[in-house]
Design a protein around this motif. Structure first.
Motif, short mmCIF file in Angstrom:
data_model
loop_
_atom_site.label_atom_id
_atom_site.label_comp_id
_atom_site.label_asym_id
_atom_site.label_seq_id
_atom_site.Cartn_x
_atom_site.Cartn_y
_atom_site.Cartn_z
N ALA A 75 0.82 -1.22 0.00
CA ALA A 75 0.00 0.00 0.00
C ALA A 75 0.85 1.26 0.00
O ALA A 75 0.38 2.33 -0.41
CB ALA A 75 -0.93 -0.01 1.21
N SER A 76 2.11 1.17 0.45
CA SER A 76 2.98 2.34 0.50
C SER A 76 3.95 2.40 -0.69
O SER A 76 4.90 3.19 -0.68
CB SER A 76 3.78 2.36 1.81
OG SER A 76 4.61 1.20 1.91
N ASP A 77 3.74 1.57 -1.68
CA ASP A 77 4.61 1.52 -2.86
C ASP A 77 4.56 2.87 -3.59
O ASP A 77 3.48 3.32 -3.98
CB ASP A 77 4.14 0.41 -3.79
CG ASP A 77 5.14 0.09 -4.89
OD1 ASP A 77 5.76 1.02 -5.41
OD2 ASP A 77 5.27 -1.09 -5.24
N PRO A 78 5.72 3.54 -3.80
CA PRO A 78 5.71 4.82 -4.52
C PRO A 78 5.15 4.71 -5.93
O PRO A 78 4.67 5.71 -6.49
CB PRO A 78 7.20 5.21 -4.56
CG PRO A 78 7.84 4.43 -3.45
CD PRO A 78 7.06 3.16 -3.35
N GLY A 79 5.19 3.53 -6.51
CA GLY A 79 4.67 3.34 -7.86
C GLY A 79 3.18 3.62 -7.96
O GLY A 79 2.69 3.98 -9.03
N LEU A 80 2.46 3.46 -6.85
CA LEU A 80 1.01 3.70 -6.87
C LEU A 80 0.68 5.17 -7.11
O LEU A 80 -0.39 5.49 -7.61
CB LEU A 80 0.38 3.22 -5.56
CG LEU A 80 0.40 1.71 -5.32
CD1 LEU A 80 -0.09 1.39 -3.91
CD2 LEU A 80 -0.46 0.99 -6.36
N ALA A 81 1.60 6.05 -6.72
CA ALA A 81 1.36 7.49 -6.88
C ALA A 81 2.02 8.05 -8.14
O ALA A 81 1.86 9.24 -8.44
CB ALA A 81 1.89 8.24 -5.65
N PHE A 82 2.74 7.22 -8.87
CA PHE A 82 3.46 7.70 -10.05
C PHE A 82 2.50 7.95 -11.20
O PHE A 82 1.57 7.18 -11.44
CB PHE A 82 4.52 6.67 -10.47
CG PHE A 82 5.39 7.12 -11.60
CD1 PHE A 82 6.39 8.06 -11.41
CD2 PHE A 82 5.23 6.58 -12.88
CE1 PHE A 82 7.19 8.47 -12.44
CE2 PHE A 82 6.03 6.99 -13.93
CZ PHE A 82 7.02 7.94 -13.71
N LYS A 83 2.72 9.04 -11.92
CA LYS A 83 1.86 9.42 -13.05
C LYS A 83 2.67 9.43 -14.34
O LYS A 83 3.75 10.02 -14.40
CB LYS A 83 1.25 10.81 -12.83
CG LYS A 83 0.45 10.94 -11.53
CD LYS A 83 -0.74 10.01 -11.51
CE LYS A 83 -1.55 10.19 -10.22
NZ LYS A 83 -2.66 9.20 -10.13
N ALA A 84 2.17 8.75 -15.35
CA ALA A 84 2.79 8.76 -16.67
C ALA A 84 1.75 8.36 -17.70
O ALA A 84 0.77 7.68 -17.39
CB ALA A 84 3.99 7.80 -16.72
N GLY A 85 1.97 8.78 -18.94
CA GLY A 85 1.04 8.43 -20.00
C GLY A 85 0.99 6.94 -20.25
O GLY A 85 2.03 6.29 -20.39
N GLY A 86 -0.21 6.37 -20.27
CA GLY A 86 -0.36 4.95 -20.53
C GLY A 86 0.01 4.06 -19.37
O GLY A 86 0.13 2.84 -19.53
N PHE A 87 0.18 4.66 -18.18
CA PHE A 87 0.62 3.89 -17.00
C PHE A 87 -0.53 3.77 -16.01
O PHE A 87 -1.17 4.76 -15.66
CB PHE A 87 1.81 4.58 -16.34
CG PHE A 87 2.28 3.92 -15.08
CD1 PHE A 87 2.95 2.71 -15.10
CD2 PHE A 87 2.06 4.53 -13.84
CE1 PHE A 87 3.39 2.12 -13.93
CE2 PHE A 87 2.49 3.95 -12.67
CZ PHE A 87 3.17 2.74 -12.71
N ASN A 88 -0.78 2.55 -15.55
CA ASN A 88 -1.84 2.29 -14.58
C ASN A 88 -1.28 1.43 -13.46
O ASN A 88 -0.83 0.30 -13.70
CB ASN A 88 -3.02 1.56 -15.27
CG ASN A 88 -4.13 1.23 -14.29
OD1 ASN A 88 -4.29 1.90 -13.27
ND2 ASN A 88 -4.90 0.20 -14.59
N ALA A 89 -1.27 1.96 -12.24
CA ALA A 89 -0.75 1.21 -11.08
C ALA A 89 -1.90 0.89 -10.14
O ALA A 89 -2.77 1.73 -9.89
CB ALA A 89 0.31 2.03 -10.36
N PHE A 90 -1.90 -0.30 -9.59
CA PHE A 90 -2.96 -0.67 -8.65
C PHE A 90 -2.51 -1.79 -7.73
O PHE A 90 -1.49 -2.45 -7.95
CB PHE A 90 -4.24 -1.08 -9.41
CG PHE A 90 -4.02 -2.18 -10.40
CD1 PHE A 90 -4.13 -3.51 -10.04
CD2 PHE A 90 -3.72 -1.87 -11.72
CE1 PHE A 90 -3.93 -4.51 -10.96
CE2 PHE A 90 -3.53 -2.87 -12.66
CZ PHE A 90 -3.63 -4.20 -12.27
N ARG A 91 -3.30 -1.97 -6.69
CA ARG A 91 -3.01 -2.96 -5.65
C ARG A 91 -4.23 -3.87 -5.47
O ARG A 91 -5.23 -3.44 -4.91
CB ARG A 91 -2.67 -2.26 -4.33
CG ARG A 91 -2.43 -3.18 -3.15
CD ARG A 91 -2.04 -2.38 -1.91
NE ARG A 91 -1.86 -3.25 -0.77
CZ ARG A 91 -2.80 -3.51 0.14
NH1 ARG A 91 -4.01 -2.94 0.02
NH2 ARG A 91 -2.55 -4.32 1.16
#
Length: 426
Positions: free
Chosen positions: A107-123
């Motif tokens: 839940a604390s993974d920095p990747g979850l808050a990362f923003k980029a085109g075509g990028f979708n992060a989830f848990r």
């Protein structure tokens, strides 16, 4: 007495044994007990996996069903500490115009808050829920840093065309548990030394040949950027970073307190930063060391998420056979003293690989000297290593350039390799 009652008592007399000459030996009893518990555990595990699988299919993020709308590339992460490995690849894929998803249990993974085109992060959930989701994923490719695909919990999904392993450290295969990469389709290799080991094990075991694509260690792309952002701090005196490994290769288990004592008594500032797993596997020892050196102005215990600040502030590092040795040498070029070069490879890939093992030889090549025997001469070894700093940095740079692919630029190489694999799949 009625006729029915007489028949009843006659039957009781004939079929009810007075004595049962039966014996159940302890071994058989234990076997039956284990069988009952085993059946119960299997049923419980099946129910739990079914629940996690159903949960993975139903979970929603931003009103989008992640089980139904996946891009061609899914990155599977074990947690936030691996985000520095994936981030350079995600950034390079954005430049290539390739969409990707990032799946993590943390839940604390920095990747979850990362923003980029075509990028979708989830848990999808915790560790087991994420594994269950991955085991039912549908995509052209899954890219993971997790070894032992199809051996431990992470299984091949019938909905995934190709599984790619991305190495998180610039080391060989020798200290991974056996069969770590046997069932991956493709490995993004760090250097030719890995490729030799992979081909040797494939030949020895008769397993299918994997695609080996020269890439490099993407983690160093991240670390080079972090290093450039750090402010240089002026220090007085000598600062020594003591960064022991964990497990049987750790010098801290046998003489960690003595190493810190000797360094501090000689007037050195000491930063103690053990491997993160040390805090989990050796709680009593870390508790003892923290209690012993708390209040000592010359000893600092570093618990930060990354060790880059400690590496930047220090003049020299003492460590064991570990990945941090390569980090310190390749990123900073500073001198290293090796506290322990012994390694047991029982149950690991190194048990089958030919000698000498690359990790051990490379660690010795990158180190100034091996600390052996009595520690009374340690201050003199520190002084000698520091006097050799300039030549040491040049020697390490030459080793780095001839050994590793795309140092500091591996993210772009990984993205190009993924683009090529996607073209082959389509």
């Amino acid at each position: 007495m009625s006729r029915k009652m007489r028949i009843f008592y006659l039957a009781l007399f004939l079929f009810l044994p007075v004595s049962a000459f039966a014996y159940l030996d302890p071994g058989t009893g234990s076997l039956l007990l284990y069988a009952v518990f085993g059946l119960f555990a299997t049923a419980l595990s099946a129910i739990r996996n079914a629940w996690y699988g159903l949960r993975g299919k139903l979970v929603l993020f931003s009103d989008v069903s992640v089980s139904m709308r996946m891009p061609d590339v899914i990155f599977h992460s074990e947690g936030g500490k691996y985000w520095p490995v994936f981030k350079p690849v995600v950034q390079a894929l954005e430049m290539e115009g390739i969409a990707c998803a990032y799946v993590t249990p943390d839940a604390s993974d920095p990747g979850l808050a990362f923003k980029a085109g075509g990028f979708n992060a989830f848990r999808p959930g915790g560790e087991m829920a994420t594994i269950a989701w991955m085991n039912a994923a549908r995509a052209a490719m899954v890219v993971s840093t997790t070894p032992h695909l199809d051996i431990y919990m992470l299984k091949r999904s019938r909905g995934v065309r190709k599984y790619v392993h991305l190495f998180h450290a610039p080391t060989d295969l020798c200290f991974y548990e056996k069969y770590a990469f046997d069932w991956y389709d493709c490995l993004f290799t760090v250097g030719t030394f890995q490729e030799r080991s992979v081909r040797y094990l494939e030949t020895r075991r008769g397993t299918a040949r994997k695609e080996l694509l020269p890439t490099g260690c993407t983690y160093y792309d991240y670390m080079v950027e972090e290093f450039a952002r750090q402010e240089r701090q002026a220090t007085s005196g000598t600062t020594v970073l003591y960064a022991p490994a964990w497990g049987v290769r750790s010098s801290a288990l046998t003489r960690g307190a003595e190493i810190i004592d000797v360094l501090a008594r000689d007037g050195n500032q000491v930063i103690f930063r053990p491997h993160p797993q040390f805090y989990i596997s050796h709680k009593e020892i870390i508790g003892y060391l923290e209690k012993r050196f708390t209040g000592n102005p010359l000893v600092e215990i570093d618990r930060n998420r990354t060790g880059i600040n400690s590496m930047l502030r220090s003049d020299l590092m003492i460590t064991d056979l570990s990945g941090v040795l390569f980090d310190y040498a390749l990123l900073f070029g500073k001198p290293i003293l090796l506290a322990n070069s012994e390694a047991d490879t029982g149950g690991q890939e190194g048990e089958e690989l030919p000698r000498p093992l690359w990790d051990i030889e490379a660690s010795k090549a990158l180190s100034f000297a091996l600390i052996d025997g009595e520690l009374s001469s340690l201050p003199e070894q520190v002084e000698a290593a520091l006097a050799f700093s300039d030549k040491n940095e040049e020697r390490i740079r030459e080793f780095r350039d001839r050994t590793f692919y795309n140092f500091g630029k591996s993210g772009a190489a990984a993205a190009q390799n993924l683009a090529s694999l996607l073209r082959g799949i389509s």
